[in-house]
Scaffold this motif. Structure first.
Motif, PDB file in Angstrom:
ATOM      1  N   PRO A  32      83.371  66.012 -12.359  1.00  0.00           N
ATOM      2  CA  PRO A  32      84.144  67.072 -11.691  1.00  0.00           C
ATOM      3  C   PRO A  32      84.586  68.165 -12.655  1.00  0.00           C
ATOM      4  O   PRO A  32      84.568  69.352 -12.317  1.00  0.00           O
ATOM      5  N   ALA A  33      84.971  67.773 -13.882  1.00  0.00           N
ATOM      6  CA  ALA A  33      85.416  68.768 -14.862  1.00  0.00           C
ATOM      7  C   ALA A  33      84.278  69.708 -15.237  1.00  0.00           C
ATOM      8  O   ALA A  33      84.466  70.924 -15.378  1.00  0.00           O
ATOM      9  N   LYS A  34      83.074  69.153 -15.390  1.00  0.00           N
ATOM     10  CA  LYS A  34      81.922  69.985 -15.753  1.00  0.00           C
ATOM     11  C   LYS A  34      81.539  70.912 -14.606  1.00  0.00           C
ATOM     12  O   LYS A  34      81.129  72.063 -14.829  1.00  0.00           O
ATOM     13  N   LEU A  35      81.665  70.423 -13.373  1.00  0.00           N
ATOM     14  CA  LEU A  35      81.382  71.268 -12.209  1.00  0.00           C
ATOM     15  C   LEU A  35      82.354  72.444 -12.149  1.00  0.00           C
ATOM     16  O   LEU A  35      81.957  73.572 -11.852  1.00  0.00           O
ATOM     17  N   ILE A  36      83.619  72.173 -12.424  1.00  0.00           N
ATOM     18  CA  ILE A  36      84.626  73.240 -12.411  1.00  0.00           C
ATOM     19  C   ILE A  36      84.347  74.258 -13.514  1.00  0.00           C
ATOM     20  O   ILE A  36      84.443  75.474 -13.306  1.00  0.00           O
ATOM     21  N   ALA A  37      83.992  73.754 -14.696  1.00  0.00           N
ATOM     22  CA  ALA A  37      83.691  74.652 -15.813  1.00  0.00           C
ATOM     23  C   ALA A  37      82.491  75.537 -15.498  1.00  0.00           C
ATOM     24  O   ALA A  37      82.489  76.740 -15.797  1.00  0.00           O
ATOM     25  N   GLU A  38      81.462  74.963 -14.875  1.00  0.00           N
ATOM     26  CA  GLU A  38      80.267  75.740 -14.525  1.00  0.00           C
ATOM     27  C   GLU A  38      80.586  76.771 -13.446  1.00  0.00           C
ATOM     28  O   GLU A  38      80.036  77.873 -13.456  1.00  0.00           O
ATOM     29  N   TYR A  39      81.485  76.409 -12.543  1.00  0.00           N
ATOM     30  CA  TYR A  39      81.875  77.364 -11.504  1.00  0.00           C
ATOM     31  C   TYR A  39      82.620  78.550 -12.109  1.00  0.00           C
ATOM     32  O   TYR A  39      82.438  79.695 -11.690  1.00  0.00           O
TER      33      TYR A  39
END
Length: 554
Positions: free
Chosen positions: A391-398
Motif C-alpha cells: 500500500p505504501a508503494k502504491l501511494i508513493a507511485e500515485y
C-alpha cells in the motif's frame, strides 16, 4: 437575469472577430510551438474573460463563476480519468509487466506488416480507449522501435493508425467533453459518431499498410487487413449504438486483436515482409535495430498471464462501470448536484439562437462513485496489489503520477473553462451565426473545423469543448441535425490527431528520434488532410440523407 448578446459591436464582422479572439489566441499560441499548452490555455482563458466582460457585456461575477465551473468540470470527470489511467500504466512499467507485454505482442508474427496491424492499429486502439492523450503513440512507437522498425516508420505509422479510435479515447472522454458543452446526450452523440467512423476504421488499416509497404505489399496481406478492419469497425458501431460510448475502443480493440491472432493461426502471407523501413524514402532507415534472440525468447504461460492481468482487470472494471444499472446504483449511494450560486439560471439565451428566452443551467454533477475514473483507480489498485505492490508503494507511485500529470490536468481544466465560458457568454453563438453563412457546404467545412481544432490543440476533447456548441448552434441555424454536426466535429477531429504538435513530439520522444519533428510532420500531413476531407464528404452525405440514416441506423 443577463441576456446574451450576439452582436455587441453593432457590426457582424467586428463582433465575429471579437468572438474568435479567445480561440484564435489559444490556437496560435499552441501552433507557434513557443508556448507550452498549459500556459497557452491559461492565457487564452484570461483573454476570454476580458472579451466576455468588456465586449460582450457579461457581468464580471458571471464570467468568473462560469470559468471556475469549467475548471472543476475539467478535472471531474475528465482529468480524473487521465490521472488514473496513467497511474495504471506507470504501475505496469514499474513492475516489469509492460516489457513482458511488449515481447508477447512482438512474438505473434515476424511479418512487419502484420506487426503493424496488431500493434499500431489494434493494440494502439486499446490504449487510446483506456487513456488517450498521447499514450497510444508513445506506447506503440516504443514497441515498434523495440521490434526494430525505423524511427520514421515507428512514429509516422503509429500516428496514422491512431485515428479511428480517437473519438472514443480515454474511456469516451471526447464524447463526455462534447456533451458537457452542447448539453446533448452523450449516448446519442456517441451513437452518431459510431455511424461515421466505422467506414474509416475499415479504411485506416489498409491505409497504414499501404503507406508502409506500398500497393503490392498491402495486397500481399489484404485478408489480414480486412479481418482487422471489419473486426474493429463492426464492434465500434454496435457498442457505440447499443451499449455506451465509454468502452467502444476497449471492446473493439480486444475483438480486433483476438480475430487477427486467431486468423494468423490458419493463414500466413506467401512471402514474409521483413524490411523495418518505409518502402518510400526513409531518412531513418539506417537507424532500424535488428531484433535479437532475447527479443524472440517466448514467454512462459505464467509470464504471459502476468503481463495481461492488469489489462484484463481494466476490461472487467470498465464493463461494470459502463453499465447504466451500475451508474444508477452508485448514484443512489452518492450523488451531489451543485447548482452554482448566482450563475445557475441567471443567463438567458435569446433569439435568433433560440425561439424564446431560455435560461442556461450551471450545475456541477459530482457523482464520484460512478465516474469512469473511479473504476480505473480501483482497477489500478487491485492490479498493483496482485503484482506485489505494498500500500505504501502504491501511494508513493500515485504521488509521482500526480506530479507527472499535473501539467496535463491544468491544460484540460483551462480548456474546459474556456469552453464553458464561451458557451454561457454566447461567444460561441456569435461564431456559430457567422459559420451559418457557409450554407449548404457547412457539413463539409464544419467537419474540417474539428480537424483544425485537434491539429492545433492536440486533443479531440479540447476541440470538442472549443467548437462543439458552435457546431450545435450553426447546425440549428441551417436546419441540420445538431447531433450530426456535433458528432462530425469529433469524427473530423480524429484525422487531425496525427499532425498536432504534441503527438508529434510524443512520437519523436518514444522513438528516440529527437529533433526530427518536422520530418514526421511532413510525412503524415498529406495523409491527415486527405482523410479529413473524406470524412467531410461522408458527413455531407449524411447531412442530406439524415432522416433515412436515422431511420435505418437509429
Amino acid at each position: 437575469m443577463w441576456n446574451q448578446t450576439y452582436n455587441p459591436l453593432d457590426n457582424e464582422v467586428l463582433s465575429t472577430i471579437a468572438a474568435a479572439i479567445p480561440a484564435v489566441t489559444l490556437l496560435v499560441l499552441i501552433a507557434s510551438g513557443k508556448v507550452k499548452a498549459h500556459i497557452a490555455a491559461v492565457i487564452a482563458l484570461v483573454v476570454a474573460n476580458l472579451i466576455t466582460i468588456f465586449i460582450f457585456t457579461m457581468p464580471a461575477g458571471l464570467s468568473i463563476r462560469a470559468s471556475l465551473l469549467g475548471v472543476v468540470t475539467g478535472f471531474f470527470p475528465i482529468g480524473w480519468i487521465v490521472l488514473n489511467v496513467i497511474y495504471l500504466y506507470r504501475i505496469t512499467v514499474e513492475s516489469g509487466r509492460f516489457e513482458l507485454l511488449q515481447r508477447a505482442i512482438g512474438g505473434v508474427t515476424e511479418d512487419r506488416r502484420l506487426q503493424l496491424l496488431l500493434i499500431a492499429f489494434s493494440f494502439g486502439a486499446f490504449f487510446e480507449g483506456a487513456s488517450g492523450f498521447g499514450t497510444p503513440v508513445a506506447i506503440t512507437g516504443a514497441i515498434l522501435i523495440g521490434l526494430g522498425f525505423s524511427p520514421l516508420a515507428a512514429s509516422g505509422l503509429s500516428l496514422i493508425a491512431n485515428t479511428a479510435p480517437v473519438a472514443y479515447g480515454a474511456l469516451g472522454t471526447p464524447i463526455q467533453g462534447l456533451a458537457s458543452v452542447t448539453g446533448l446526450d452523450p449516448y446519442v452523440l456517441g451513437a452518431m459518431v459510431g455511424r461515421q467512423l466505422p467506414l474509416f476504421s475499415l479504411i485506416v488499416p489498409f491505409w497504414v499498410i499501404g503507406a508502409f509497404a506500398g500497393w503490392r505489399g498491402m495486397i500481399g496481406v489484404w485478408p489480414a487487413i480486412l479481418v482487422t478492419g471489419i473486426s474493429f469497425a463492426v464492434p465500434q458501431f454496435l457498442i457505440s449504438n447499443y451499449i455506451n460510448p465509454w468502452i467502444v475502443d476497449i471492446g473493439a480493440s480486444l475483438i480486433s486483436m483476438a480475430c487477427l491472432i486467431l486468423f494468423l493461426k490458419v493463414w500466413q502471407p506467401k512471402e514474409l515482409w521483413l524490411s523495418p523501413a518505409l518502402r518510400t524514402n526513409d531518412p531513418s532507415a539506417d537507424l532500424a535495430r535488428p531484433r535479437t534472440d532475447a527479443d524472440r525468447k517466448p514467454l512462459t504461460q505464467a509470464q504471459l498471464w502476468g503481463a495481461l492481468l492488469p489489462w484484463i482487470l481494466v476490461c472487467i472494471f470498465m464493463l461494470v462501470w459502463g453499465t447504466g444499472a451500475f451508474k444508477t446504483w452508485a448514484n443512489a449511494i452518492f450523488s451531489w448536484n451543485y447548482q452554482v450560486p448566482d450563475l445557475h439560471n441567471q443567463i438567458n439565451k435569446v433569439a435568433p439562437v433560440v425561439a424564446k428566452p431560455t435560461p442556461e443551467t450551471a450545475v456541477f454533477a459530482f457523482t464520484y462513485l460512478s465516474f469512469t475514473g473511479t473504476g480505473m483507480l480501483l482497477a489500478a489498485i487491485v492490479s498493483g496489489l496482485l503484482m506485489g505492490f505494498s500500500p505504501a508503494k502504491l501511494i508513493a507511485e500515485y504521488s509521482r503520477t500526480i506530479k507527472v500529470c499535473s501539467i496535463s490536468l491544468i491544460t484540460i481544466s483551462a480548456m474546459l473553462a474556456i469552453g464553458t465560458l464561451t458557451r454561457l457568454s454566447g461567444v460561441d453563438a456569435t461564431l456559430g451565426l457567422a459559420f451559418a453563412a457557409t450554407g449548404v457546404f457547412y457539413p463539409f467545412f464544419g467537419t474540417l473545423l474539428g480537424w483544425l481544432g485537434v491539429a492545433l490543440t492536440g486533443s479531440d476533447t479540447s476541440s470538442n469543448v472549443l467548437f462543439g456548441n458552435l457546431q450545435k448552434i450553426t447546425s440549428q441555424q441551417l436546419g441540420l441535425s445538431p447531433v450530426l454536426m456535433a458528432a462530425a466535429n469529433s469524427s473530423g477531429g480524429v484525422m487531425g490527431k496525427m499532425i498536432d504538435a504534441q503527438s508529434i513530439v510524443v512520437a519523436s520522444t518514444a522513438t528516440n528520434w529527437y529533433g526530427h519533428e518536422g520530418t514526421i510532420l511532413r510525412y503524415v500531413f498529406i495523409h491527415s488532410i486527405v482523410l479529413a476531407c473524406l470524412v467531410g464528404l461522408f458527413v455531407t452525405l449524411q447531412a442530406y440523407v439524415y432522416p433515412f440514416t436515422a431511420m435505418v441506423l437509429g
